[in-house]
Design a protein around this motif. Structure first.
Motif, PDB file in Angstrom:
ATOM      1  N   GLY A 260       0.967   8.388  -4.070  1.00 22.38           N
ATOM      2  CA  GLY A 260       0.074   9.389  -4.640  1.00 22.38           C
ATOM      3  C   GLY A 260       0.748  10.758  -4.750  1.00 22.38           C
ATOM      4  N   GLU A 261       0.415  11.510  -5.789  1.00 24.07           N
ATOM      5  CA  GLU A 261       0.954  12.853  -5.960  1.00 24.07           C
ATOM      6  C   GLU A 261       0.311  13.804  -4.951  1.00 24.07           C
ATOM      7  OE1 GLU A 261       3.373  13.799  -7.867  1.00 24.07           O
ATOM      8  OE2 GLU A 261       3.672  11.863  -8.863  1.00 24.07           O
ATOM      9  N   GLY A 262       1.095  14.781  -4.522  1.00 21.53           N
ATOM     10  CA  GLY A 262       0.568  15.774  -3.587  1.00 21.53           C
ATOM     11  C   GLY A 262      -0.409  16.734  -4.266  1.00 21.53           C
ATOM     12  N   GLY A 263      -1.345  17.252  -3.493  1.00 22.50           N
ATOM     13  CA  GLY A 263      -2.317  18.203  -4.028  1.00 22.50           C
ATOM     14  C   GLY A 263      -1.700  19.585  -4.219  1.00 22.50           C
ATOM     15  N   LEU A 264      -2.382  20.433  -4.974  1.00 26.48           N
ATOM     16  CA  LEU A 264      -1.901  21.780  -5.270  1.00 26.48           C
ATOM     17  C   LEU A 264      -2.459  22.780  -4.260  1.00 26.48           C
ATOM     18  CD1 LEU A 264      -2.370  21.832  -9.159  1.00 26.48           C
ATOM     19  CD2 LEU A 264      -0.293  21.301  -7.849  1.00 26.48           C
ATOM     20  N   GLY A 265      -1.603  23.661  -3.803  1.00 23.43           N
ATOM     21  CA  GLY A 265      -2.061  24.739  -2.932  1.00 23.43           C
ATOM     22  C   GLY A 265      -2.709  25.855  -3.740  1.00 23.43           C
ATOM     23  N   ASN A 266      -3.373  26.788  -3.058  1.00 23.25           N
ATOM     24  CA  ASN A 266      -4.114  27.827  -3.788  1.00 23.25           C
ATOM     25  C   ASN A 266      -3.213  28.834  -4.482  1.00 23.25           C
ATOM     26  OD1 ASN A 266      -3.224  29.077  -1.446  1.00 23.25           O
ATOM     27  ND2 ASN A 266      -5.095  30.296  -1.164  1.00 23.25           N
ATOM     28  N   VAL A 267      -1.891  28.759  -4.231  1.00 18.61           N
ATOM     29  CA  VAL A 267      -0.996  29.668  -4.922  1.00 18.61           C
ATOM     30  C   VAL A 267      -0.992  29.398  -6.419  1.00 18.61           C
ATOM     31  CG1 VAL A 267       1.035  28.202  -4.710  1.00 18.61           C
ATOM     32  CG2 VAL A 267       1.323  30.672  -4.804  1.00 18.61           C
ATOM     33  N   HIS A 268      -1.358  28.172  -6.823  1.00 21.23           N
ATOM     34  CA  HIS A 268      -1.356  27.821  -8.249  1.00 21.23           C
ATOM     35  C   HIS A 268      -2.580  28.361  -8.976  1.00 21.23           C
ATOM     36  CE1 HIS A 268       2.087  25.031  -8.218  1.00 21.23           C
ATOM     37  NE2 HIS A 268       1.673  24.679  -7.003  1.00 21.23           N
TER      38      HIS A 268
ATOM     39  N   PRO B  81      -7.807  33.281  -4.776  1.00 15.74           N
ATOM     40  CA  PRO B  81      -8.380  31.947  -5.030  1.00 15.74           C
ATOM     41  C   PRO B  81      -8.537  31.135  -3.737  1.00 15.74           C
ATOM     42  CG  PRO B  81      -6.074  31.985  -5.612  1.00 15.74           C
ATOM     43  CD  PRO B  81      -6.433  33.402  -5.276  1.00 15.74           C
ATOM     44  N   LYS B  82      -9.645  30.470  -3.672  1.00  9.45           N
ATOM     45  CA  LYS B  82      -9.898  29.597  -2.528  1.00  9.45           C
ATOM     46  C   LYS B  82      -9.802  28.112  -2.919  1.00  9.45           C
ATOM     47  CE  LYS B  82     -12.833  32.944  -0.139  1.00  9.45           C
ATOM     48  NZ  LYS B  82     -14.153  33.207   0.467  1.00  9.45           N
ATOM     49  N   GLN B  83      -9.408  27.880  -4.159  1.00  9.50           N
ATOM     50  CA  GLN B  83      -9.303  26.498  -4.618  1.00  9.50           C
ATOM     51  C   GLN B  83      -8.004  25.841  -4.137  1.00  9.50           C
ATOM     52  OE1 GLN B  83      -9.735  29.166  -6.583  1.00  9.50           O
ATOM     53  NE2 GLN B  83     -11.065  28.738  -8.330  1.00  9.50           N
ATOM     54  N   TRP B  84      -8.063  24.602  -3.869  1.00  8.44           N
ATOM     55  CA  TRP B  84      -6.916  23.754  -3.587  1.00  8.44           C
ATOM     56  C   TRP B  84      -7.332  22.315  -3.912  1.00  8.44           C
ATOM     57  CZ3 TRP B  84      -7.699  19.904   0.038  1.00  8.44           C
ATOM     58  CH2 TRP B  84      -8.838  20.054   0.858  1.00  8.44           C
ATOM     59  N   THR B  85      -6.402  21.453  -4.108  1.00 12.38           N
ATOM     60  CA  THR B  85      -6.733  20.071  -4.480  1.00 12.38           C
ATOM     61  C   THR B  85      -6.199  19.095  -3.433  1.00 12.38           C
ATOM     62  OG1 THR B  85      -4.738  19.821  -5.811  1.00 12.38           O
ATOM     63  CG2 THR B  85      -6.714  20.579  -6.945  1.00 12.38           C
ATOM     64  N   PRO B  86      -6.939  18.045  -3.188  1.00 15.20           N
ATOM     65  CA  PRO B  86      -6.452  17.041  -2.227  1.00 15.20           C
ATOM     66  C   PRO B  86      -5.379  16.157  -2.864  1.00 15.20           C
ATOM     67  CG  PRO B  86      -8.550  16.336  -3.150  1.00 15.20           C
ATOM     68  CD  PRO B  86      -8.284  17.714  -3.703  1.00 15.20           C
ATOM     69  N   GLY B  87      -4.586  15.519  -2.029  1.00 14.75           N
ATOM     70  CA  GLY B  87      -3.586  14.578  -2.527  1.00 14.75           C
ATOM     71  C   GLY B  87      -4.241  13.322  -3.076  1.00 14.75           C
ATOM     72  N   LYS B  88      -3.576  12.696  -4.035  1.00 14.75           N
ATOM     73  CA  LYS B  88      -4.113  11.484  -4.639  1.00 14.75           C
ATOM     74  C   LYS B  88      -3.769  10.264  -3.778  1.00 14.75           C
ATOM     75  CE  LYS B  88      -3.899  13.202  -9.387  1.00 14.75           C
ATOM     76  NZ  LYS B  88      -3.368  12.972 -10.753  1.00 14.75           N
TER      77      LYS B  88
ATOM     78  N   ILE C  90       0.860  -1.183   0.000  1.00 16.22           N
ATOM     79  CA  ILE C  90       0.000   0.000   0.000  1.00 16.22           C
ATOM     80  C   ILE C  90       0.897   1.233   0.000  1.00 16.22           C
ATOM     81  CG2 ILE C  90      -1.837   1.249   1.181  1.00 16.22           C
ATOM     82  CD1 ILE C  90      -2.556  -1.396   2.577  1.00 16.22           C
ATOM     83  N   ALA C  91       0.848   1.978  -1.084  1.00 13.35           N
ATOM     84  CA  ALA C  91       1.639   3.199  -1.182  1.00 13.35           C
ATOM     85  C   ALA C  91       0.960   4.317  -0.401  1.00 13.35           C
ATOM     86  CB  ALA C  91       1.817   3.605  -2.634  1.00 13.35           C
ATOM     87  N   GLY C  92       1.744   5.323  -0.025  1.00 15.47           N
ATOM     88  CA  GLY C  92       1.207   6.422   0.763  1.00 15.47           C
ATOM     89  C   GLY C  92       0.382   7.400  -0.067  1.00 15.47           C
ATOM     90  N   LYS C  93      -0.551   8.051   0.593  1.00 16.01           N
ATOM     91  CA  LYS C  93      -1.388   9.076  -0.039  1.00 16.01           C
ATOM     92  C   LYS C  93      -0.615  10.398  -0.100  1.00 16.01           C
ATOM     93  CE  LYS C  93      -5.674  11.679   0.841  1.00 16.01           C
ATOM     94  NZ  LYS C  93      -4.984  12.971   0.983  1.00 16.01           N
ATOM     95  N   GLY C  94      -0.822  11.124  -1.172  1.00 11.39           N
ATOM     96  CA  GLY C  94      -0.198  12.437  -1.285  1.00 11.39           C
ATOM     97  C   GLY C  94      -0.817  13.424  -0.309  1.00 11.39           C
ATOM     98  N   GLY C  95      -0.009  14.377   0.183  1.00 10.13           N
ATOM     99  CA  GLY C  95      -0.537  15.389   1.097  1.00 10.13           C
ATOM    100  C   GLY C  95      -1.460  16.363   0.384  1.00 10.13           C
ATOM    101  N   ASN C  96      -2.385  16.947   1.113  1.00  9.93           N
ATOM    102  CA  ASN C  96      -3.318  17.924   0.544  1.00  9.93           C
ATOM    103  C   ASN C  96      -2.628  19.264   0.327  1.00  9.93           C
ATOM    104  OD1 ASN C  96      -5.409  16.042   0.741  1.00  9.93           O
ATOM    105  ND2 ASN C  96      -5.910  16.688   2.828  1.00  9.93           N
ATOM    106  N   GLY C  97      -3.065  19.972  -0.705  1.00 13.97           N
ATOM    107  CA  GLY C  97      -2.596  21.333  -0.912  1.00 13.97           C
ATOM    108  C   GLY C  97      -3.180  22.266   0.148  1.00 13.97           C
ATOM    109  N   ALA C  98      -2.493  23.368   0.406  1.00 15.91           N
ATOM    110  CA  ALA C  98      -2.934  24.286   1.466  1.00 15.91           C
ATOM    111  C   ALA C  98      -3.749  25.436   0.892  1.00 15.91           C
ATOM    112  CB  ALA C  98      -1.722  24.831   2.220  1.00 15.91           C
ATOM    113  N   HIS C  99      -4.757  25.855   1.675  1.00 16.73           N
ATOM    114  CA  HIS C  99      -5.553  27.041   1.351  1.00 16.73           C
ATOM    115  C   HIS C  99      -5.167  28.115   2.366  1.00 16.73           C
ATOM    116  CE1 HIS C  99      -9.528  29.255   2.048  1.00 16.73           C
ATOM    117  NE2 HIS C  99      -8.960  29.778   0.964  1.00 16.73           N
ATOM    118  N   SER C 100      -4.320  29.054   1.923  1.00 14.13           N
ATOM    119  CA  SER C 100      -3.768  30.033   2.858  1.00 14.13           C
ATOM    120  C   SER C 100      -3.526  31.355   2.140  1.00 14.13           C
ATOM    121  CB  SER C 100      -2.454  29.506   3.449  1.00 14.13           C
ATOM    122  OG  SER C 100      -1.812  30.478   4.242  1.00 14.13           O
ATOM    123  N   PHE C 101      -3.577  32.447   2.932  1.00 17.60           N
ATOM    124  CA  PHE C 101      -3.280  33.783   2.399  1.00 17.60           C
ATOM    125  C   PHE C 101      -2.220  34.436   3.276  1.00 17.60           C
ATOM    126  CE2 PHE C 101      -7.461  32.862   0.741  1.00 17.60           C
ATOM    127  CZ  PHE C 101      -7.393  33.333  -0.556  1.00 17.60           C
TER     128      PHE C 101
END
Length: 376
Positions: free
Chosen positions: A121-129, A138-145, A12-23
């Protein structure tokens, strides 16, 4: 001697970390903008072929291999740390199948070969992207896969290092059950062993060898008599043969040493008739059942003298275990030496050999020799 060694594991491979929603929030900077970092990648599970391992025994006890998850992203453009990978070391020759579908995934047939069993799993994208000229906050961010998860079946055709040779009821099955994890059927009648038994002898956490017990041989086995002839061809692949000789007797009037000498000579003659190379293979003599002999040391000396034996000899009791510890230690040292020779020969053939001491590296001798100076 080839046997199939199998193990079923779950990776079982590890899950990617979630991207951050921060300002960005700092004094005198009222509109700092997004600064959420990406999540770290989850750990992957790798397999690498290692010629210093010869069985899959470790994977029978450790069946689940779980990599860690990647860290979540944080503010101030801080990316989450990637999780460490897991590397499983398997013997060269291991074939890895998908346990659910039966599909062959990898054939680990080369030392140092590395494959990915389960990708993290690939890490999620933070809202800086997600900032743009029209989306300043932007308030969007993506969870890790999620990491990959697989149930795998590993199969290895095991080459036995040591083969047990002897007459029926010589104590071969008792010995293999004493020194290894094999549990063959044992009883007091001829031809108890109807098929080869394989056992792994572990002398330390990192050292082990494989021993195989075959059906007992009788006179005429090389011509097809009895069961042992079916497996004589397997002994040609072993490194050392242990010739087990029963020197005990239930009849007080019988000369047990004379009987044992006759049986030992018959076995060796069957080897010679079957294959000259098998006859010349390293062979150690093991005198068994000495716990029921009145004068064990005298019996040992008489047997070796009349047999004309000058090679390694061990006096043991497979039933009680007396003398078996020294036997397996000496076997381990001898087999390690054979393996080292094979590894050096393989490296030289591949052109990857490096001598432990450069002074004895033959490949460097020509390059290091200064050119001869012309004579005046």
């Amino acid at each position: 001697m080839k046997f199939v060694d199998e193990a079923t594991i779950e990776v079982i491979a590890g899950k990617g970390g979630n991207g951050a929603h921060s300002f960005r929030r700092e004094k005198f900077i009222p509109k700092g903008g997004p600064d959420g970092g990406d999540g770290g990648k989850g750990g992957s599970v790798f397999a690498v072929a290692d010629r210093n391992i010869n069985t899959l025994i470790d994977f029978r006890y450790a069946r689940k291999h779980l990599a860690k998850n990647g860290e979540n992203g944080r503010g101030s453009d801080m990316y989450g740390a990637a999780a460490p990978n897991i590397t499983l070391r398997v013997p060269v020759g291991t074939i890895i199948y998908d346990a659910d579908t039966g599909e062959e995934l990898f054939d680990m047939n080369r030392h140092g070969q590395q494959v990915i069993l389960a990708a993290g799993g690939e890490g999620g994208l933070g809202n800086v992207h997600f900032k743009s000229s029209v989306n300043r906050a932007p308030k969007q961010w993506t969870p890790g896969k999620e990491g990959e998860q697989r149930k795998l079946r590993m199969e290895l055709k095991v080459l036995a290092d040591v083969g047990l040779l002897g007459m029926p009821n010589a104590g071969k099955s008792t010995l293999i059950s004493r020194i290894s994890n094999a549990r063959p059927k044992i009883a007091d009648y001829p031809f108890t062993t109807l098929h080869p038994n394989l056992g792994v002898v572990r002398t330390s956490e990192s050292r082990s060898f494989v021993v195989a017990d075959i059906p007992g041989l009788i006179e005429g086995a090389s011509e097809g008599a009895g069961l042992g002839h079916l497996f004589l061809r397997h002994l040609t692949r072993t490194r050392i043969l242990l010739h087990i000789v029963d020197v005990s007797s239930h009849d007080p009037d019988e000369d047990s040493v004379a009987r044992a000498l006759g049986e030992a000579r018959a076995i060796v003659e069957e080897l010679r008739l079957y294959d000259e190379a098998l006859y010349n293979k390293p062979r150690w003599l093991v005198l068994n059942k000495l716990d029921v002999v009145p004068n064990p040391e005298e019996v040992k000396k008489r047997f070796c003298k009349e047999y004309g034996w000058t090679g390694p000899v061990y006096a043991i009791s497979a039933l009680s275990g007396d003398g078996t510890q020294q036997l397996i230690w000496d076997l381990q040292n001898a087999i390690d030496a054979y393996r080292q020779e094979d590894n050096i020969a393989e490296d030289k053939a591949d052109g990857t050999y490096v001598a432990e001491d450069p002074r004895f590296d033959e490949s460097r001798s020509a390059a290091d020799t200064p050119p001869s100076q012309p004579k005046d």
